[in-house]
Motif scaffolding. Structure first.
Motif, PDB file in Angstrom:
ATOM      1  N   UNK A 278       0.853  -1.407  -0.088  1.00 53.01           N
ATOM      2  CA  UNK A 278      -0.137   0.000  -0.172  1.00 53.01           C
ATOM      3  C   UNK A 278       0.739   1.379  -0.056  1.00 53.01           C
ATOM      4  N   UNK A 279       2.137   1.139   0.245  1.00 53.43           N
ATOM      5  CA  UNK A 279       2.748   2.288   0.877  1.00 53.43           C
ATOM      6  C   UNK A 279       3.231   3.419  -0.477  1.00 53.43           C
ATOM      7  N   UNK A 280       3.388   2.996  -1.573  1.00 52.05           N
ATOM      8  CA  UNK A 280       3.709   3.909  -2.554  1.00 52.05           C
ATOM      9  C   UNK A 280       5.125   4.537  -2.462  1.00 52.05           C
ATOM     10  N   UNK A 281       6.292   3.642  -2.789  1.00 48.27           N
ATOM     11  CA  UNK A 281       7.755   4.259  -2.808  1.00 48.27           C
ATOM     12  C   UNK A 281       7.861   5.297  -3.107  1.00 48.27           C
ATOM     13  N   UNK A 282       8.499   6.112  -2.461  1.00 49.69           N
ATOM     14  CA  UNK A 282       8.879   7.612  -2.613  1.00 49.69           C
ATOM     15  C   UNK A 282      10.270   7.851  -3.318  1.00 49.69           C
ATOM     16  N   UNK A 283      11.151   6.760  -3.364  1.00 44.47           N
ATOM     17  CA  UNK A 283      12.535   7.073  -3.914  1.00 44.47           C
ATOM     18  C   UNK A 283      13.133   5.558  -4.199  1.00 44.47           C
ATOM     19  N   UNK A 284      14.374   5.701  -4.607  1.00 46.47           N
ATOM     20  CA  UNK A 284      15.074   4.459  -4.657  1.00 46.47           C
ATOM     21  C   UNK A 284      16.648   4.318  -3.961  1.00 46.47           C
ATOM     22  N   UNK A 285      16.943   3.263  -3.400  1.00 48.40           N
ATOM     23  CA  UNK A 285      18.539   3.467  -3.219  1.00 48.40           C
ATOM     24  C   UNK A 285      19.037   2.198  -3.577  1.00 48.40           C
ATOM     25  N   UNK A 286      20.239   2.390  -4.218  1.00 50.38           N
ATOM     26  CA  UNK A 286      20.858   1.023  -4.629  1.00 50.38           C
ATOM     27  C   UNK A 286      22.270   0.706  -3.646  1.00 50.38           C
ATOM     28  N   UNK A 287      22.210  -0.527  -3.490  1.00 50.88           N
ATOM     29  CA  UNK A 287      23.057  -1.198  -2.269  1.00 50.88           C
ATOM     30  C   UNK A 287      24.017  -1.961  -3.029  1.00 50.88           C
ATOM     31  N   UNK A 288      25.128  -2.323  -2.318  1.00 53.73           N
ATOM     32  CA  UNK A 288      26.408  -3.081  -2.834  1.00 53.73           C
ATOM     33  C   UNK A 288      25.947  -4.645  -2.149  1.00 53.73           C
ATOM     34  N   UNK A 289      26.931  -5.363  -2.566  1.00 52.86           N
ATOM     35  CA  UNK A 289      26.643  -7.029  -2.218  1.00 52.86           C
ATOM     36  C   UNK A 289      26.480  -7.277  -0.896  1.00 52.86           C
ATOM     37  N   UNK A 290      27.608  -6.420  -0.017  1.00 52.54           N
ATOM     38  CA  UNK A 290      27.553  -6.623   1.372  1.00 52.54           C
ATOM     39  C   UNK A 290      26.307  -6.022   2.083  1.00 52.54           C
ATOM     40  N   UNK A 291      25.712  -5.094   1.398  1.00 53.56           N
ATOM     41  CA  UNK A 291      24.403  -4.664   2.086  1.00 53.56           C
ATOM     42  C   UNK A 291      23.285  -5.678   1.641  1.00 53.56           C
ATOM     43  N   UNK A 292      23.463  -6.554   0.512  1.00 53.82           N
ATOM     44  CA  UNK A 292      22.294  -7.400   0.243  1.00 53.82           C
ATOM     45  C   UNK A 292      22.440  -8.881   1.092  1.00 53.82           C
ATOM     46  N   UNK A 293      23.781  -9.063   1.250  1.00 53.12           N
ATOM     47  CA  UNK A 293      24.051 -10.167   2.278  1.00 53.12           C
ATOM     48  C   UNK A 293      23.536  -9.856   3.618  1.00 53.12           C
ATOM     49  N   UNK A 294      23.563  -8.589   4.008  1.00 48.40           N
ATOM     50  CA  UNK A 294      23.275  -8.253   5.525  1.00 48.40           C
ATOM     51  C   UNK A 294      21.762  -8.429   5.592  1.00 48.40           C
ATOM     52  N   UNK A 295      21.093  -7.609   4.730  1.00 45.42           N
ATOM     53  CA  UNK A 295      19.619  -7.395   4.839  1.00 45.42           C
ATOM     54  C   UNK A 295      18.810  -8.615   4.434  1.00 45.42           C
ATOM     55  N   UNK A 296      19.426  -8.982   3.529  1.00 46.05           N
ATOM     56  CA  UNK A 296      18.537 -10.376   2.851  1.00 46.05           C
ATOM     57  C   UNK A 296      19.076 -11.789   3.337  1.00 46.05           C
ATOM     58  N   UNK A 297      20.168 -11.707   3.424  1.00 46.00           N
ATOM     59  CA  UNK A 297      20.686 -13.249   3.685  1.00 46.00           C
ATOM     60  C   UNK A 297      20.708 -13.658   5.427  1.00 46.00           C
ATOM     61  N   UNK A 298      21.163 -12.337   5.938  1.00 46.02           N
ATOM     62  CA  UNK A 298      21.455 -12.686   7.468  1.00 46.02           C
ATOM     63  C   UNK A 298      20.388 -11.888   8.223  1.00 46.02           C
ATOM     64  N   UNK A 299      19.110 -11.370   7.430  1.00 42.77           N
ATOM     65  CA  UNK A 299      18.170 -10.509   8.302  1.00 42.77           C
ATOM     66  C   UNK A 299      18.807  -9.663   9.313  1.00 42.77           C
TER      67      UNK A 299
END
Length: 372
Positions: A278-299
């Motif tokens: 429902x929120x309607x995103x207001x922008x975009x942020x691009x993250x590196x592989x370390x960030x992906x590993x942290x927020x996706x793989x390691x929660x």
């Protein structure tokens, strides 16, 4: 009652226009009475029920002077303004005759995208349901423009089910469930009685609308089910004209298709539902592989130091899209800083949490039809 070993108490029932109208396209009092009687049976044994009802345009277009269902938006909205009152009057009379009170709730998509209004709807509906009232919910067709429409009541019903933490979503229409192929074209098509995940094959099997009266075909129903399943809500799809369909549906013995997420499947709490759908995103942020590993793989939380690029203007607390460095969407999250603050933190390599895991929705996990 139990479905997939889960206690069912709160039920959202979606009834399509074709299930409430006569062969001439007008609201059928006989069908409406039969439907209301089944809801009363559920109420009598203790179920909390909310009804997402189509039929406002069908109830009002003849009173507007139209011989056929209107096709232009102004005429549809005018017909709905007449029909909403007539439809609600009929529901109120029928439920009051059995000792139950009905309430009317008219909503638009923007009511969901505004977080404060979303919370107000959640609180209002909870009060109504806890006090035994039957909310009759419909899109506010008299004021809604195309860009603010849900598109169909199937999607709205799924979002309402998530909003009120329902246990079961029942979608009633003129079809008796999901088949492995179109039964109108294939006489050997098989009804799928239990579905635990929406696969590409199932989406491919979803055909068009079975009626010229309604707006939602099988494709819209599958999209609605995906939203409900992401929130951990069971769904049932069946034919409205089937005898005692509602009671049999909640007792897991109706003919139709039951959509039940696996017990260990991911599901979204109320805040994450709002962020995802429902929120309607207001922008975009691009993250590196370390960030992906942290927020996706390691929660874990996403830190500013792992953000490579910021696009758009937003304030702290806004929802933003999260992309990898190839531009692929990773998910959505509530950002802790404005775009200006975030850009400064990135330049200075400040080690601060930009998005908390508790407010992040990963598109990989939920395989959502669309995050908004």
């Amino acid at each position: 009652m139990l479905i997939n070993e889960k206690q069912i108490k709160r039920v959202v029932i979606k009834i399509g226009s074709s299930s409430l109208t006569s062969m001439h396209g007008e609201i059928s009092r006989r069908k409406l009475e039969k439907f209301a009687e089944q809801i009363v049976e559920l109420k009598d044994v203790g179920y909390e029920t909310a009804v997402v009802s189509s039929g406002a345009v069908a109830a009002g277009y003849r009173k507007l002077g139209c011989l056929d269902r209107p096709s232009s938006l102004p005429e549809k909205q005018a017909a709905a303004s007449i029909g909403q009152g007539l439809l609600m009057e009929s529901y109120s009379e029928l439920f009051l005759s059995h000792g139950y009170v009905a309430s009317q709730i008219l909503i638009t998509r923007s009511d969901f995208s505004d977080e404060k209004r979303y919370g107000n709807m959640h609180n209002t509906m909870n009060v109504l349901l806890e006090r035994g009232i039957i909310p009759i919910i419909n899109e506010n067709d008299t004021v809604t423009v195309d860009r603010l429409r849900f598109g169909d009541n199937d999607t709205m019903a799924a979002k309402v089910a998530g909003l009120i933490d329902a246990d079961l979503l029942i979608i009633l229409s003129d079809i008796d469930g999901l088949y492995d192929s179109n039964p109108n074209d294939n006489s050997h098509a098989t009804l799928l009685e239990r579905v635990h995940s929406i696969t590409p094959e199932i989406e491919a099997a979803a055909g068009g609308s079975g009626s010229t009266v309604g707006t939602g075909g099988m494709k819209s129903k599958i999209q609605a089910v995906k939203i409900a399943m992401a929130a951990g809500i069971d769904s049932f799809l069946g034919k409205a004209g089937t005898e005692n369909i509602l009671m049999e549906a909640v007792e897991s013995r109706a003919r139709g298709t039951y959509f039940t997420p696996e017990p260990d499947a991911f599901n979204l709490d109320n805040e994450k539902q709002w962020i995802a759908f429902h929120s309607g995103p207001e922008g975009k942020v691009t993250i590196n592989s370390h960030g992906i590993e942290a927020i996706v793989d390691h929660q874990e939380n996403l830190y500013c130091s792992d953000i490579r690029e910021v696009k758009g203007r937003f304030k702290d607390g806004a929802v933003v899209r999260i992309l990898d460095e190839e531009g692929k969407e990773i998910g959505l999250g509530r950002i802790n800083y404005s775009n200006e603050q975030l850009s400064g933190y990135i330049a200075d390599e400040v080690l601060e949490p930009a998005i908390a895991q508790e407010t992040f929705v990963c598109s990989r996990d939920f395989k959502l039809p669309a995050l908004v």
